[in-house]
Design a protein around this motif. Structure first.
Motif, PDB file in Angstrom:
ATOM      1  N   ALA A  67      46.365  38.800  39.461  1.00  0.00           N
ATOM      2  CA  ALA A  67      45.364  39.125  38.507  1.00  0.00           C
ATOM      3  C   ALA A  67      43.894  38.634  38.847  1.00  0.00           C
ATOM      4  CB  ALA A  67      45.966  38.725  37.143  1.00  0.00           C
ATOM      5  N   ALA A  68      42.906  39.341  38.491  1.00  0.00           N
ATOM      6  CA  ALA A  68      41.474  38.595  38.744  1.00  0.00           C
ATOM      7  C   ALA A  68      41.286  37.482  38.190  1.00  0.00           C
ATOM      8  CB  ALA A  68      40.504  39.696  38.310  1.00  0.00           C
ATOM      9  N   GLU A  69      41.680  37.317  36.618  1.00  0.00           N
ATOM     10  CA  GLU A  69      41.616  36.144  36.080  1.00  0.00           C
ATOM     11  C   GLU A  69      42.095  34.893  36.671  1.00  0.00           C
ATOM     12  OE1 GLU A  69      42.741  34.303  31.466  1.00  0.00           O
ATOM     13  OE2 GLU A  69      43.128  36.537  31.917  1.00  0.00           O
ATOM     14  N   ASP A  70      43.490  34.919  36.842  1.00  0.00           N
ATOM     15  CA  ASP A  70      44.084  33.795  37.921  1.00  0.00           C
ATOM     16  C   ASP A  70      43.376  33.593  39.005  1.00  0.00           C
ATOM     17  OD1 ASP A  70      46.131  34.081  35.898  1.00  0.00           O
ATOM     18  OD2 ASP A  70      47.517  35.442  36.831  1.00  0.00           O
ATOM     19  N   ARG A  71      42.957  34.609  39.878  1.00  0.00           N
ATOM     20  CA  ARG A  71      42.318  34.367  41.078  1.00  0.00           C
ATOM     21  C   ARG A  71      41.156  33.659  40.847  1.00  0.00           C
ATOM     22  NH1 ARG A  71      43.232  39.720  44.734  1.00  0.00           N
ATOM     23  NH2 ARG A  71      45.351  39.224  45.495  1.00  0.00           N
ATOM     24  N   LEU A  72      40.304  34.001  39.676  1.00  0.00           N
ATOM     25  CA  LEU A  72      38.942  33.180  39.573  1.00  0.00           C
ATOM     26  C   LEU A  72      39.355  31.825  39.151  1.00  0.00           C
ATOM     27  CD1 LEU A  72      37.245  36.145  37.493  1.00  0.00           C
ATOM     28  CD2 LEU A  72      36.615  35.038  39.835  1.00  0.00           C
ATOM     29  N   ARG A  73      40.351  31.602  38.588  1.00  0.00           N
ATOM     30  CA  ARG A  73      40.669  30.163  37.986  1.00  0.00           C
ATOM     31  C   ARG A  73      40.872  29.314  39.407  1.00  0.00           C
ATOM     32  NH1 ARG A  73      45.138  31.276  34.785  1.00  0.00           N
ATOM     33  NH2 ARG A  73      43.724  32.127  33.450  1.00  0.00           N
ATOM     34  N   CYS A  74      41.573  30.044  40.312  1.00  0.00           N
ATOM     35  CA  CYS A  74      41.903  29.388  41.744  1.00  0.00           C
ATOM     36  C   CYS A  74      40.647  29.048  42.490  1.00  0.00           C
ATOM     37  CB  CYS A  74      42.998  30.233  42.490  1.00  0.00           C
ATOM     38  SG  CYS A  74      44.474  30.515  41.886  1.00  0.00           S
ATOM     39  N   VAL A  75      39.573  29.888  42.436  1.00  0.00           N
ATOM     40  CA  VAL A  75      38.444  29.771  43.300  1.00  0.00           C
ATOM     41  C   VAL A  75      37.746  28.335  43.201  1.00  0.00           C
ATOM     42  CG1 VAL A  75      36.163  30.758  43.653  1.00  0.00           C
ATOM     43  CG2 VAL A  75      38.298  32.554  43.447  1.00  0.00           C
ATOM     44  N   CYS A  76      37.644  27.969  41.905  1.00  0.00           N
ATOM     45  CA  CYS A  76      36.957  26.762  41.795  1.00  0.00           C
ATOM     46  C   CYS A  76      37.538  25.537  42.273  1.00  0.00           C
ATOM     47  CB  CYS A  76      36.784  26.660  40.278  1.00  0.00           C
ATOM     48  SG  CYS A  76      38.235  26.099  39.334  1.00  0.00           S
ATOM     49  N   THR A  77      38.707  25.746  42.808  1.00  0.00           N
ATOM     50  CA  THR A  77      39.330  24.588  43.665  1.00  0.00           C
ATOM     51  C   THR A  77      39.346  24.590  45.072  1.00  0.00           C
ATOM     52  OG1 THR A  77      41.719  25.477  43.250  1.00  0.00           O
ATOM     53  CG2 THR A  77      40.523  24.073  41.669  1.00  0.00           C
ATOM     54  N   PHE A  78      39.016  25.880  45.635  1.00  0.00           N
ATOM     55  CA  PHE A  78      39.120  26.086  46.889  1.00  0.00           C
ATOM     56  C   PHE A  78      38.175  25.302  47.736  1.00  0.00           C
ATOM     57  CE2 PHE A  78      41.106  30.994  46.940  1.00  0.00           C
ATOM     58  CZ  PHE A  78      42.256  30.276  46.227  1.00  0.00           C
TER      59      PHE A  78
END
Length: 76
Positions: free
Chosen positions: A30-41
């Motif tokens: 889901a885009a929402e889940d992926r967006l949450r992950c991006v800030c830690t990459f």
């Protein structure tokens, strides 16, 4: 003393790896889940994620912004 957790090979190929169940890898789709992950990459994870097929447009934008931020702060 805690044992070191081994990283599933799928986690290196896809930074949206969410865990495994019964030995099978699962990923955030889901885009929402992926967006949450991006800030830690980190930069490497951003580049790996950008190479994945069928990313949502908003996720691509977020990854590029994150990569730009990392470059400006000297972390890329």
């Amino acid at each position: 003393m805690a044992e070191a957790q081994s990283i599933h090979p799928a986690a290196k190929a896809n930074p949206f790896y969410a865990g495994s169940y019964d030995g099978k890898p699962y990923f955030s789709l889901a885009a929402e889940d992926r967006l949450r992950c991006v800030c830690t990459f980190d930069a490497e994870q951003c580049r790996t994620a950008l190479a994945l097929p069928d990313l949502q447009k908003g996720v691509v934008v977020a990854l590029n912004r994150r990569l730009g931020l990392l470059k400006r702060t000297g972390q890329a």
